[in-house]
Scaffold this motif. Structure first.
Motif, PDB file in Angstrom:
ATOM      1  N   ALA A  78       0.835  -1.206   0.000  1.00  0.00           N
ATOM      2  CA  ALA A  78       0.000   0.000   0.000  1.00  0.00           C
ATOM      3  C   ALA A  78       0.864   1.248   0.000  1.00  0.00           C
ATOM      4  O   ALA A  78       0.585   2.220  -0.708  1.00  0.00           O
ATOM      5  CB  ALA A  78      -0.931  -0.010   1.215  1.00  0.00           C
ATOM      6  N   GLN A  79       1.939   1.240   0.784  1.00  0.00           N
ATOM      7  CA  GLN A  79       2.835   2.393   0.845  1.00  0.00           C
ATOM      8  C   GLN A  79       3.526   2.607  -0.505  1.00  0.00           C
ATOM      9  O   GLN A  79       3.665   3.732  -0.973  1.00  0.00           O
ATOM     10  CB  GLN A  79       3.870   2.200   1.949  1.00  0.00           C
ATOM     11  CG  GLN A  79       4.661   3.447   2.264  1.00  0.00           C
ATOM     12  CD  GLN A  79       5.550   3.261   3.477  1.00  0.00           C
ATOM     13  OE1 GLN A  79       5.770   2.143   3.935  1.00  0.00           O
ATOM     14  NE2 GLN A  79       6.046   4.363   3.996  1.00  0.00           N
ATOM     15  N   ALA A  80       3.945   1.532  -1.147  1.00  0.00           N
ATOM     16  CA  ALA A  80       4.580   1.640  -2.461  1.00  0.00           C
ATOM     17  C   ALA A  80       3.588   2.174  -3.491  1.00  0.00           C
ATOM     18  O   ALA A  80       3.951   2.990  -4.349  1.00  0.00           O
ATOM     19  CB  ALA A  80       5.119   0.281  -2.895  1.00  0.00           C
ATOM     20  N   ALA A  81       2.346   1.741  -3.409  1.00  0.00           N
ATOM     21  CA  ALA A  81       1.319   2.234  -4.340  1.00  0.00           C
ATOM     22  C   ALA A  81       1.067   3.719  -4.129  1.00  0.00           C
ATOM     23  O   ALA A  81       0.915   4.483  -5.090  1.00  0.00           O
ATOM     24  CB  ALA A  81       0.024   1.441  -4.171  1.00  0.00           C
ATOM     25  N   ILE A  82       1.042   4.157  -2.883  1.00  0.00           N
ATOM     26  CA  ILE A  82       0.840   5.575  -2.574  1.00  0.00           C
ATOM     27  C   ILE A  82       2.011   6.402  -3.100  1.00  0.00           C
ATOM     28  O   ILE A  82       1.826   7.452  -3.718  1.00  0.00           O
ATOM     29  CB  ILE A  82       0.636   5.777  -1.061  1.00  0.00           C
ATOM     30  CG1 ILE A  82      -0.716   5.199  -0.632  1.00  0.00           C
ATOM     31  CG2 ILE A  82       0.728   7.251  -0.682  1.00  0.00           C
ATOM     32  CD1 ILE A  82      -0.918   5.142   0.871  1.00  0.00           C
ATOM     33  N   GLU A  83       3.235   5.913  -2.878  1.00  0.00           N
ATOM     34  CA  GLU A  83       4.415   6.636  -3.364  1.00  0.00           C
ATOM     35  C   GLU A  83       4.427   6.704  -4.891  1.00  0.00           C
ATOM     36  O   GLU A  83       4.774   7.742  -5.472  1.00  0.00           O
ATOM     37  CB  GLU A  83       5.685   5.971  -2.849  1.00  0.00           C
ATOM     38  CG  GLU A  83       5.915   6.182  -1.366  1.00  0.00           C
ATOM     39  CD  GLU A  83       7.135   5.419  -0.854  1.00  0.00           C
ATOM     40  OE1 GLU A  83       7.885   4.846  -1.674  1.00  0.00           O
ATOM     41  OE2 GLU A  83       7.325   5.408   0.364  1.00  0.00           O
ATOM     42  N   ALA A  84       4.042   5.601  -5.535  1.00  0.00           N
ATOM     43  CA  ALA A  84       4.004   5.585  -6.998  1.00  0.00           C
ATOM     44  C   ALA A  84       2.968   6.570  -7.528  1.00  0.00           C
ATOM     45  O   ALA A  84       3.234   7.301  -8.491  1.00  0.00           O
ATOM     46  CB  ALA A  84       3.706   4.178  -7.502  1.00  0.00           C
ATOM     47  N   PHE A 124       1.939   9.240  -5.994  1.00  0.00           N
ATOM     48  CA  PHE A 124       2.465  10.583  -5.719  1.00  0.00           C
ATOM     49  C   PHE A 124       3.475  10.991  -6.792  1.00  0.00           C
ATOM     50  O   PHE A 124       3.444  12.118  -7.293  1.00  0.00           O
ATOM     51  CB  PHE A 124       3.102  10.622  -4.332  1.00  0.00           C
ATOM     52  CG  PHE A 124       3.757  11.937  -4.025  1.00  0.00           C
ATOM     53  CD1 PHE A 124       2.994  13.046  -3.701  1.00  0.00           C
ATOM     54  CD2 PHE A 124       5.139  12.078  -4.088  1.00  0.00           C
ATOM     55  CE1 PHE A 124       3.591  14.262  -3.426  1.00  0.00           C
ATOM     56  CE2 PHE A 124       5.737  13.296  -3.827  1.00  0.00           C
ATOM     57  CZ  PHE A 124       4.967  14.391  -3.488  1.00  0.00           C
ATOM     58  N   LEU A 125       4.382  10.062  -7.142  1.00  0.00           N
ATOM     59  CA  LEU A 125       5.377  10.361  -8.179  1.00  0.00           C
ATOM     60  C   LEU A 125       4.714  10.621  -9.527  1.00  0.00           C
ATOM     61  O   LEU A 125       5.104  11.535 -10.261  1.00  0.00           O
ATOM     62  CB  LEU A 125       6.383   9.227  -8.309  1.00  0.00           C
ATOM     63  CG  LEU A 125       7.425   9.127  -7.198  1.00  0.00           C
ATOM     64  CD1 LEU A 125       8.271   7.864  -7.368  1.00  0.00           C
ATOM     65  CD2 LEU A 125       8.320  10.357  -7.202  1.00  0.00           C
ATOM     66  N   LEU A 126       3.697   9.824  -9.870  1.00  0.00           N
ATOM     67  CA  LEU A 126       2.986  10.043 -11.133  1.00  0.00           C
ATOM     68  C   LEU A 126       2.296  11.398 -11.149  1.00  0.00           C
ATOM     69  O   LEU A 126       2.319  12.111 -12.156  1.00  0.00           O
ATOM     70  CB  LEU A 126       1.972   8.924 -11.373  1.00  0.00           C
ATOM     71  CG  LEU A 126       2.556   7.582 -11.784  1.00  0.00           C
ATOM     72  CD1 LEU A 126       1.453   6.524 -11.822  1.00  0.00           C
ATOM     73  CD2 LEU A 126       3.238   7.678 -13.134  1.00  0.00           C
ATOM     74  N   ARG A 127       1.700  11.752 -10.032  1.00  0.00           N
ATOM     75  CA  ARG A 127       1.020  13.052  -9.951  1.00  0.00           C
ATOM     76  C   ARG A 127       2.034  14.187 -10.061  1.00  0.00           C
ATOM     77  O   ARG A 127       1.802  15.177 -10.750  1.00  0.00           O
ATOM     78  CB  ARG A 127       0.243  13.167  -8.649  1.00  0.00           C
ATOM     79  CG  ARG A 127      -0.537  14.454  -8.547  1.00  0.00           C
ATOM     80  CD  ARG A 127      -1.520  14.402  -7.386  1.00  0.00           C
ATOM     81  NE  ARG A 127      -2.316  15.596  -7.373  1.00  0.00           N
ATOM     82  CZ  ARG A 127      -2.168  16.581  -6.484  1.00  0.00           C
ATOM     83  NH1 ARG A 127      -1.285  16.473  -5.540  1.00  0.00           N
ATOM     84  NH2 ARG A 127      -2.934  17.647  -6.545  1.00  0.00           N
ATOM     85  N   HIS A 128       3.172  14.049  -9.375  1.00  0.00           N
ATOM     86  CA  HIS A 128       4.211  15.079  -9.426  1.00  0.00           C
ATOM     87  C   HIS A 128       4.743  15.243 -10.846  1.00  0.00           C
ATOM     88  O   HIS A 128       4.926  16.365 -11.326  1.00  0.00           O
ATOM     89  CB  HIS A 128       5.335  14.711  -8.463  1.00  0.00           C
ATOM     90  CG  HIS A 128       6.445  15.717  -8.443  1.00  0.00           C
ATOM     91  ND1 HIS A 128       6.291  16.972  -7.908  1.00  0.00           N
ATOM     92  CD2 HIS A 128       7.707  15.659  -8.929  1.00  0.00           C
ATOM     93  CE1 HIS A 128       7.415  17.640  -8.040  1.00  0.00           C
ATOM     94  NE2 HIS A 128       8.289  16.862  -8.666  1.00  0.00           N
TER      95      HIS A 128
END
Length: 126
Positions: free
Chosen positions: A9-15, A17-21
């Protein structure tokens, strides 16, 4: 098992976030390029408008016996330089042909065959 679900779940959230950034950064770059394109288009339109106006004025000047030399203002020279740089970057003209290109731009703008070499040198200067 619980730790691995949490890690996933944490990796999905970080991914996400990176896509949005990256998406936001891409939008900013796109808007910046669009603004630059709009400025170049506006400068080109202004140059064409001035060229057409000069041509209309020149057609009236044929009636005059002694033509008056055409002065190029600093603003006009700056626009000519910007158009010259855009033409060089778009058409990939070799440096040995820059003077001829600048001379023809000034000739198109002013309608005069005699062009100050200082203006040409300033236009092609990097």
């Amino acid at each position: 098992m619980i730790g691995s679900h949490k890690d996933i779940a944490q990796a999905a959230i970080e991914a996400s976030f990176l896509l949005r950034h990256r998406s936001i950064a891409g939008n900013v770059a796109f808007r910046r390029e669009m603004d630059n394109s709009r400025r170049v288009i506006a400068q080109s339109r202004e140059l064409l408008k001035r060229i057409r106006q000069r041509q209309r004025d020149d057609s009236r000047a044929w009636e005059d016996a002694d033509p008056v030399p055409v002065a190029v203002s600093a603003f006009d020279a700056d626009i000519l330089r910007a158009v010259f740089r855009d033409l060089v970057s778009e058409t990939k003209v070799s440096e040995c042909q820059w003077r001829d290109l600048a001379r023809s731009l000034v000739h198109e703008f002013t309608g005069c065959d005699l062009v100050e070499t200082g203006l040409i040198e300033w236009i092609i200067h990097r």
